[in-house]
Design an enzyme around this catalytic site. Structure first.
Site, mmCIF file in Angstrom:
data_model
loop_
_atom_site.group_PDB
_atom_site.id
_atom_site.type_symbol
_atom_site.label_atom_id
_atom_site.label_comp_id
_atom_site.label_asym_id
_atom_site.label_seq_id
_atom_site.Cartn_x
_atom_site.Cartn_y
_atom_site.Cartn_z
ATOM 1 N N HIS A 25 -13.515 5.044 5.438
ATOM 2 C CA HIS A 25 -12.775 4.340 6.490
ATOM 3 C C HIS A 25 -12.068 3.100 5.942
ATOM 4 C CE1 HIS A 25 -14.967 6.742 9.571
ATOM 5 N NE2 HIS A 25 -15.975 6.606 8.720
ATOM 6 N N SER A 46 11.343 -5.193 -8.402
ATOM 7 C CA SER A 46 11.972 -5.929 -7.308
ATOM 8 C C SER A 46 13.239 -6.617 -7.781
ATOM 9 C CB SER A 46 10.996 -6.971 -6.746
ATOM 10 O OG SER A 46 11.631 -7.781 -5.777
#
EC number: 4.2.1.2
Length: 463
Positions: A188, A318
């Site tokens: 989870h 980037s």
């Protein structure tokens, strides 16, 4: 100045640029279907050439094609298979749903090549006729689905299976020495009990092993060929035994276990075998998406993410953030997986539209299946070369996160019970202290007893 020649079909005469070998039906398709740029895949064209070669051989052996014609067809298909006429198959996927125009494109080009060899002049229908000779005993309705199956098998064997074996071997080689690296597990996306990094990667390895098994299982029905069913599955205009002999010829030429389909009505009207195979490709995409995303998460950071894996740095990431490097191979692979999943939706819809005796979504089915095979193969190989082979564990980070985890408390369950273990975990989390300190504070366990029980190395297998 371009030179043209005149070709004809049942609709009359039409002009074709002299340098091309196709005939009237191909030219009409070019003029009638100016839709998109998605051309019939090259491997499907090769499959059709193999089909025509084998059909001519069988027709000659059955006494239905004189030697001169059969030999000229055989030579023409060899030249096509060698890549000599790649620019002569220009038709797009968006055409008749039976693939008739592409089947005729192949028939016309083969006849034209053969006629040029025999007469010195390309085109025409004599001495080799595209329908009467090249297409003898065949219909587009059985030829095109046969080519679909041949192309799928060849693409899978030549591209996809080697790519999956590549990533399988790379994952095995990369993780073989990781059995002593104990890390915290996550369920989870929350901390869970420990496992080794090798155990974690063993899950990925098994997914790929199962993928290879699924492919072999799904291919069993793809090996069955529709050829011999002709127009609606009855085999009209095809001699008894042609289908069996043809499949044997294809199997011999390709070295793949092709057989004639036991029921030609099913082979023409439905494409369940290819829908199933596309489902296998979809499952492989699901597996690869999970594997790639896990590696993306484990490599997140470098300082503020999980950072348990170092991913190779291949290029700047980037245009505004200096020094940033992104998991680009993961992103490429997962985009491919998304495309393959979408392709399967298309194949599913197309496969469900087999109305009465013929499915007429054949081109879009094979286009999407072959695209999925190609994209999966290329992206997996790229992922292996530029990512998997360069993966390295960040041992310091792995150890730090493991030792901080509250879920090591699970080892205490058999000794002090679930509820008391939960109290220790909550106390440690609430006050920012270690599990050992919390156990001592709550008078549930001595430090010595805690150290004896909570040993990560003992938590990665059954007790």
């Amino acid at each position: 100045m371009k030179n043209y020649r005149t070709e004809s079909d049942s609709f009359g005469e039409i002009q074709i640029e002299e340098k091309f070998y196709w005939g009237a039906q191909t030219q009409r398709s070019l003029e009638n279907f100016k839709i998109g740029k998605q051309k019939m895949p090259e491997i499907l064209i090769r499959a059709l050439a193999i089909l025509k070669k084998c059909a001519a051989q069988v027709n000659h052996e059955f006494g239905d094609l004189e030697a001169k014609i059969a030999i000229s067809i055989d030579k023409a298909t060899d030249r096509i298979l060698e890549g000599e006429f790649e620019d002569n198959f220009p038709l797009v996927v968006w055409q008749t749903g039976s693939g008739t125009q592409t089947n005729m494109n192949m028939n016309e080009v083969i006849a034209s090549i053969a006629n040029e060899e025999l007469t010195g002049k390309k085109g025409g229908k004599s001495p080799v006729h595209p329908n009467d000779h090249v297409n003898k005993g065949q219909s587009s309705n059985d030829s095109f689905p046969t080519a679909m199956h041949i192309a799928t098998v060849l693409a899978t064997k030549q591209q996809l299976i080697p790519a999956l074996n590549n990533i399988l071997t790379s994952l095995q080689d990369k993780s073989k020495d990781w059995d002593k690296i104990i890390k915290i597990g996550r369920t989870h996306l929350q901390d869970a009990t420990p496992l080794t990094l090798k155990q974690e990667f063993s899950g990925y390895i098994t997914q790929i092993e199962y993928a290879l098994e699924r492919i072999e299982n799904a291919l069993q029905k793809v090996y069955l060929l529709a050829q011999g069913g002709t127009a609606v599955g009855t085999g009209i205009n095809s001699k008894i035994g042609f289908d069996i002999k043809f499949a044997e010829k294809v199997a011999e030429f390709t070295k793949q276990p092709f057989k004639t389909a036991p029921n030609k009505f099913e082979s023409l009207a439905a494409h369940d075998a290819l829908v199933e195979f596309s489902g296998t490709l979809n499952t492989i995409a699901v597996s690869l998406m999970k594997i790639a995303n896990d590696i993306r998460l484990l490599g997140s950071g470098p300082r503020c993410g999980l950072g348990e894996l170092h991913l190779p740095e291949n290029e700047p990431g980037s245009s505004i953030m200096p020094g940033k490097v992104n998991p680009t191979q993961v992103e490429a692979l997962t985009m491919v997986c998304s495309q393959v999943m979408g392709n399967h939706v298309t194949v599913t819809i197309a496969g469900s539209n087999g109305h009465l005796e013929l499915n007429v979504f054949k081109p879009v089915i094979i286009y999407n299946i072959l695209q999925s095979i190609e994209l999966l193969s290329d992206s997996v190989n790229s992922f292996v070369t530029h990512c998997v082979k360069g993966l390295e564990p960040n041992i310091a980070r792995i150890n730090d996160l493991r030792d901080k985890s509250l879920m090591l408390v699970t080892a205490l369950n058999p000794h002090i019970g679930y509820d008391n273990a939960a109290k220790i975990a909550k106390e440690a989390h609430k006050h920012g202290i270690t599990l050992k300190e919390a156990a001592k504070k709550l008078n549930l366990l001595s430090e010595a007893k805690f150290d004896k029980i909570v040993v990560p190395e003992k938590m990665v297998s059954q007790s």
